[in-house]
Scaffold this motif. Structure first.
Motif, PDB file in Angstrom:
ATOM      1  N   PRO A 179      51.641  40.116 -31.660  1.00 42.02           N
ATOM      2  CA  PRO A 179      52.308  40.588 -30.434  1.00 42.02           C
ATOM      3  C   PRO A 179      51.896  39.839 -29.173  1.00 42.02           C
ATOM      4  CG  PRO A 179      51.588  42.467 -31.721  1.00 42.02           C
ATOM      5  CD  PRO A 179      51.096  41.241 -32.438  1.00 42.02           C
ATOM      6  N   LEU A 180      50.577  39.613 -28.959  1.00 42.55           N
ATOM      7  CA  LEU A 180      50.140  38.996 -27.707  1.00 42.55           C
ATOM      8  C   LEU A 180      50.663  37.568 -27.609  1.00 42.55           C
ATOM      9  CD1 LEU A 180      48.413  39.298 -25.130  1.00 42.55           C
ATOM     10  CD2 LEU A 180      46.547  38.257 -26.397  1.00 42.55           C
ATOM     11  N   ASP A 181      50.568  36.826 -28.716  1.00 39.38           N
ATOM     12  CA  ASP A 181      51.047  35.447 -28.784  1.00 39.38           C
ATOM     13  C   ASP A 181      52.539  35.388 -28.446  1.00 39.38           C
ATOM     14  OD1 ASP A 181      51.686  32.855 -29.471  1.00 39.38           O
ATOM     15  OD2 ASP A 181      50.477  32.832 -31.274  1.00 39.38           O
ATOM     16  N   GLN A 182      53.290  36.316 -29.079  1.00 32.98           N
ATOM     17  CA  GLN A 182      54.737  36.372 -28.857  1.00 32.98           C
ATOM     18  C   GLN A 182      55.047  36.711 -27.399  1.00 32.98           C
ATOM     19  OE1 GLN A 182      56.356  38.416 -32.206  1.00 32.98           O
ATOM     20  NE2 GLN A 182      58.395  38.553 -31.298  1.00 32.98           N
ATOM     21  N   HIS A 183      54.315  37.675 -26.836  1.00 31.61           N
ATOM     22  CA  HIS A 183      54.565  38.124 -25.476  1.00 31.61           C
ATOM     23  C   HIS A 183      54.271  37.016 -24.469  1.00 31.61           C
ATOM     24  CE1 HIS A 183      55.140  40.932 -22.282  1.00 31.61           C
ATOM     25  NE2 HIS A 183      53.950  40.678 -21.777  1.00 31.61           N
TER      26      HIS A 183
ATOM     27  N   HIS B 107      47.269  46.753 -26.596  1.00 38.54           N
ATOM     28  CA  HIS B 107      48.322  46.945 -25.600  1.00 38.54           C
ATOM     29  C   HIS B 107      47.826  46.632 -24.186  1.00 38.54           C
ATOM     30  CE1 HIS B 107      52.135  48.313 -24.172  1.00 38.54           C
ATOM     31  NE2 HIS B 107      51.558  49.107 -23.304  1.00 38.54           N
ATOM     32  N   GLY B 108      46.545  46.922 -23.918  1.00 39.64           N
ATOM     33  CA  GLY B 108      45.967  46.632 -22.602  1.00 39.64           C
ATOM     34  C   GLY B 108      46.046  45.142 -22.276  1.00 39.64           C
ATOM     35  N   ASN B 109      45.756  44.316 -23.291  1.00 39.72           N
ATOM     36  CA  ASN B 109      45.856  42.867 -23.076  1.00 39.72           C
ATOM     37  C   ASN B 109      47.268  42.458 -22.696  1.00 39.72           C
ATOM     38  OD1 ASN B 109      43.205  42.293 -23.518  1.00 39.72           O
ATOM     39  ND2 ASN B 109      43.447  41.793 -25.688  1.00 39.72           N
ATOM     40  N   ILE B 110      48.256  43.037 -23.392  1.00 42.01           N
ATOM     41  CA  ILE B 110      49.657  42.694 -23.099  1.00 42.01           C
ATOM     42  C   ILE B 110      50.003  43.117 -21.679  1.00 42.01           C
ATOM     43  CG2 ILE B 110      52.040  43.310 -23.683  1.00 42.01           C
ATOM     44  CD1 ILE B 110      51.253  43.130 -26.600  1.00 42.01           C
ATOM     45  N   MET B 111      49.567  44.325 -21.272  1.00 43.02           N
ATOM     46  CA  MET B 111      49.843  44.785 -19.908  1.00 43.02           C
ATOM     47  C   MET B 111      49.177  43.870 -18.878  1.00 43.02           C
ATOM     48  SD  MET B 111      49.719  48.915 -19.795  1.00 43.02           S
ATOM     49  CE  MET B 111      49.952  49.029 -18.014  1.00 43.02           C
ATOM     50  N   PHE B 112      47.928  43.446 -19.173  1.00 40.68           N
ATOM     51  CA  PHE B 112      47.241  42.575 -18.224  1.00 40.68           C
ATOM     52  C   PHE B 112      47.972  41.238 -18.090  1.00 40.68           C
ATOM     53  CE2 PHE B 112      44.435  38.926 -17.688  1.00 40.68           C
ATOM     54  CZ  PHE B 112      44.103  39.133 -16.359  1.00 40.68           C
ATOM     55  N   ILE B 113      48.392  40.693 -19.250  1.00 44.48           N
ATOM     56  CA  ILE B 113      49.047  39.380 -19.239  1.00 44.48           C
ATOM     57  C   ILE B 113      50.341  39.416 -18.432  1.00 44.48           C
ATOM     58  CG2 ILE B 113      50.395  37.884 -20.805  1.00 44.48           C
ATOM     59  CD1 ILE B 113      47.453  37.161 -20.671  1.00 44.48           C
ATOM     60  N   THR B 114      51.107  40.524 -18.568  1.00 41.87           N
ATOM     61  CA  THR B 114      52.347  40.669 -17.804  1.00 41.87           C
ATOM     62  C   THR B 114      52.063  40.602 -16.307  1.00 41.87           C
ATOM     63  OG1 THR B 114      53.042  42.200 -19.528  1.00 41.87           O
ATOM     64  CG2 THR B 114      54.389  42.126 -17.544  1.00 41.87           C
ATOM     65  N   MET B 115      51.000  41.315 -15.900  1.00 42.74           N
ATOM     66  CA  MET B 115      50.644  41.365 -14.488  1.00 42.74           C
ATOM     67  C   MET B 115      50.109  40.015 -14.036  1.00 42.74           C
ATOM     68  SD  MET B 115      48.243  44.242 -12.902  1.00 42.74           S
ATOM     69  CE  MET B 115      46.864  43.697 -13.876  1.00 42.74           C
ATOM     70  N   CYS B 116      49.345  39.400 -14.901  1.00 43.32           N
ATOM     71  CA  CYS B 116      48.758  38.097 -14.613  1.00 43.32           C
ATOM     72  C   CYS B 116      49.850  37.069 -14.334  1.00 43.32           C
ATOM     73  CB  CYS B 116      47.918  37.678 -15.823  1.00 43.32           C
ATOM     74  SG  CYS B 116      47.043  36.152 -15.608  1.00 43.32           S
ATOM     75  N   TYR B 117      50.959  37.202 -15.084  1.00 42.29           N
ATOM     76  CA  TYR B 117      52.093  36.298 -14.891  1.00 42.29           C
ATOM     77  C   TYR B 117      52.604  36.380 -13.457  1.00 42.29           C
ATOM     78  CZ  TYR B 117      56.537  34.084 -16.100  1.00 42.29           C
ATOM     79  OH  TYR B 117      57.607  33.242 -16.184  1.00 42.29           O
ATOM     80  N   CYS B 118      52.674  37.613 -12.922  1.00 39.10           N
ATOM     81  CA  CYS B 118      53.122  37.795 -11.540  1.00 39.10           C
ATOM     82  C   CYS B 118      52.137  37.145 -10.573  1.00 39.10           C
ATOM     83  CB  CYS B 118      53.266  39.271 -11.216  1.00 39.10           C
ATOM     84  SG  CYS B 118      54.500  40.081 -12.219  1.00 39.10           S
ATOM     85  N   TRP B 119      50.843  37.239 -10.873  1.00 47.17           N
ATOM     86  CA  TRP B 119      49.844  36.614 -10.005  1.00 47.17           C
ATOM     87  C   TRP B 119      49.998  35.089 -10.011  1.00 47.17           C
ATOM     88  CZ3 TRP B 119      44.855  39.633 -11.830  1.00 47.17           C
ATOM     89  CH2 TRP B 119      45.019  40.986 -11.521  1.00 47.17           C
TER      90      TRP B 119
END
Lengths: 279, 279, 279, 279
Positions: free
Chosen positions: B144-148, B211-223
């Motif tokens: 999942p994380l790789d795909q996301h 799931h926390g990693n995926i949420m962080f990565i999404t936010m990180c993208y915005c940063w």
């Protein structure tokens, strides 16, 4: 902020912005249309108004970020201590950050710097997009009603992002301005609706699996939009009616004073009228 | 190239292109806006600059294809020997091929041939689209994380493809140029982020199911995008400030020399100023 | 209204609107193209025609809402009594409400108020969007054929919403008007087709699981569109032919009367002809 | 027509149309750019050329429908006898029907009738859309490779439909014409590729479940597009080079004859050249 207040706060902001825009734009248009009738207090006001809006956005975004970070159960600027700390608050801070950036874009667009035309709209569009983007990955694995009611919010957010992006290219389109006003109000009132449904004040929980509830909520969303259209319609009409009445009175005063003065300056009057026609 | 370097390399290229564009465009605009003030070294530079950019793209694309084919564990131009040979390398070669085609489109657009206006943008848009298209079918059946993290890359790629395609029709839009710069930088830094997450330098693997990693990565993208906006903003401001300062000094020199020469040519000066106003 | 009549009624309305538009637009264009030949009965008619259309929409929407609410098995304006009351009727009322709003937008656009250009198209686009939006969440968990036949309806609805929205920006595009006419007729005839398939008059039920039926229905949808294109084509040609013939006769009369009068006003005639050419 | 020939036939048509367009458009542009140099055989040719294209489309569509209906194992115009008869042939007939309608739109656009500008492009866009629409519901429940290879075809079809629809509004855009040429050639060669993969001439079947095959096919699609770009590029260059050479020879003849005639008409020459510059 998973409680009623946490939804009421952004709801209030979006509602107020939509409401304010639906007063500002007809006022600007009315001013532009007949700006040669009188030359008084308004122009200075208009020169500053968008600037103030931008500064207000930066200020509120800053306050929002601080609040999200330093509320008693907030992350206090800690991001990782073995596990991620309060990611929800960090996500909300990120949303506020982009509204702050949008405020900076507004201020830059009002300045004398040679920024690209439409930068303010691009900024707002990006802020809306980021909001929708974070919400989109936010609502997985929740009960159906919760997921549905947030998806409907996404419709308002992404429609707003798309229409504002379009405003960056189709400059000063009255139609897109009206559309943006209605979508901002819709987003505002829908945040309240989410609060009422998920954290009912009466304490009686909604059944989050019931298909009837989902059908009602879908329809309710349309009613919210109808109300948003009504509010914008009333505001536009009121502003139009007041400016007309005000101008009518001014014109009477003007005619009165003109009769007293000589008719020698009638030529310049004509030139002014021609100018206003050409617009 | 499933390692850190394999992500750092394209990341560096995209970052450099985005960075370079965010210097080139304000320079061009600043030049256009006041090109009649002085008549010196820059124009020749500008005539050649886009040509050099195109040739550089062709050269790097060629090097990229060769590298992908002839690295020790590459396919060495073999495609099929009972089974498909090193399809990953072939896919990367295909991506480079389309960036090469984009370079050819740049060169043709700079030539005196009657190519359709906007061919260079169409070429770049197609290269981005092909990159996204191949990545899209590339990321199935991964954790999942790789795909996301790769899906987020696709957002930058397809947004870039769409906005560049639009540039083919809305010619010389400042806003779209700024937008493209930010998206190129975003893509560049995000390639690095992918590298850091999937092949951590510290050796400590990320949990790809959390799931926390995926949420962080999404936010990180915005940063990352906020940083891209900051970089472009700083570059635009710096160029604007430097050209202004340079021009200020030039103007002082010019005024000095003008005082020495006779005032007979003041008429032609005025004509030039009018021309620059009309623009 | 889950019966044949419940589908025939909206079908008839959409068909009639599409049919009427495919007569109105060529008539308007024909009039504009040669409006200086004669100065007779039509203009008054045209001034009022869009207004009447708007008022008719408001009236029918009102009647529709009343009918949905107060039919014997309707909700009689009750929404909730422990469970949601007749949500289907409420949903249809909501759809009618937005067509009513679209009618109000039409009337406002025809008035002398300074409403944004294109408000009437935005109104119609929103009404179509809301219709599609409610249908979309309406068709889940039904048998495959039922779901498929309603999804095809959504294609016509959303294509109509998108093309009408575009008309708000590309004003008075002949092509978009033709496109809207065909989509309205398609929606009308497809409502009938849904009625025939789901509530067959012969009483013999269709097998809702059969893949052959789904394939046939998909193809049948294309045939409906071909028929819609044919109807619009015939209407445009007929109006063009009739106005040409009518104008031909008028011109003969005019020429006859012109011969009797003096030739002094030939200059003004030329001026008029030039004006009509410039259009 | 589930065999190699059934894919080669439409492939040939699309390829030929794309190839032909990539000769016609540069020829038209070259002619427009310098149409005042000589006044000879070409114009008549151009007046008729689009008309012939339209008539050819109608003719081939008619032949196609007849062939699909009356081949030995065709439906012979029977649609239903207890079960649906040969729906595949009926679907193909429907596709041909819309290409026939597109041909009619072409002919109408070339006629002197006041049809909306861009009707020919709308017609072609609809034909492509219907083709894609029918294919979309055509490819469910097949093996992965078969499904994937047809989905890729849909990319070319829908991209073509969208870009042609855009041409209806952005009239005479060189860039969109080039884009359409490449997409038509891509569709043509891809039909051949589908034939080669699903009905291999060598008799050795592809493994339709193998992921490697799917990855190769995705990449292969990009190569087809690169070849399509190459073909269009070569055709444009060749036409440009030939017309330039032809015109060079003509100009030499013209200069020779001009020297013989008096120089009195040099003024009208200049006027003509100015006209051609202004274009």
């Amino acid at each position: 902020m998973a409680n009623f207040k946490g939804h009421a706060l952004p709801g209030t902001f979006f509602f107020l912005f939509g409401f304010w825009w639906s007063l500002k734009y007809p006022l600007q248009h009315s001013w532009k249309r007949r700006q040669h009738g009188t030359r008084q207090s308004l122009p200075l006001f208009f020169n500053r108004i968008d600037l103030i809006e931008g500064v207000a956005k930066i200020f509120f975004a800053f306050v929002g970020i601080m609040a999200e970070q330093f509320v008693p159960d907030g992350p206090h600027a800690h991001l990782y201590n073995g596990a991620w700390v309060k990611l929800m608050n960090w996500q909300h801070s990120t949303m506020y950050l982009f509204y702050g950036i949008s405020g900076i874009a507004d201020v830059l667009s009002m300045s004398s710097l040679p920024v690209p035309a439409g930068l303010d709209r691009l900024g707002l569009s990006l802020a809306l997009f980021v909001e929708g983007f974070l919400f989109y990955f936010h609502i997985h694995s929740r009960p159906p009603l919760d997921q549905h009611i947030h998806s409907l919010l996404l419709v308002a957010i992404f429609a707003g992002a798309a229409s504002t992006m379009l405003e960056g290219f189709v400059r000063h389109s009255d139609l897109l301005e009206v559309f943006r006003c209605t979508l901002a109000i819709l987003q505002g009132t829908w945040f309240y609706q989410i609060g009422f449904v998920l954290y009912p004040l009466s304490g009686q929980e909604w059944n989050e699996e019931d298909h009837g509830n989902i059908m009602f909520i879908t329809m309710c969303y349309c009613w919210h939009y109808a109300v948003a259209l009504l509010i914008v319609g009333v505001n536009y009409s009121t502003v139009w009616w007041i400016t007309n009445w005000y101008r009518g009175r001014q014109r009477t005063d003007l005619e009165f004073s003109l009769r007293k003065t000589s008719h020698l300056d009638s030529k310049s009057q004509k030139a002014l009228l021609q100018e206003s026609d050409e617009e």
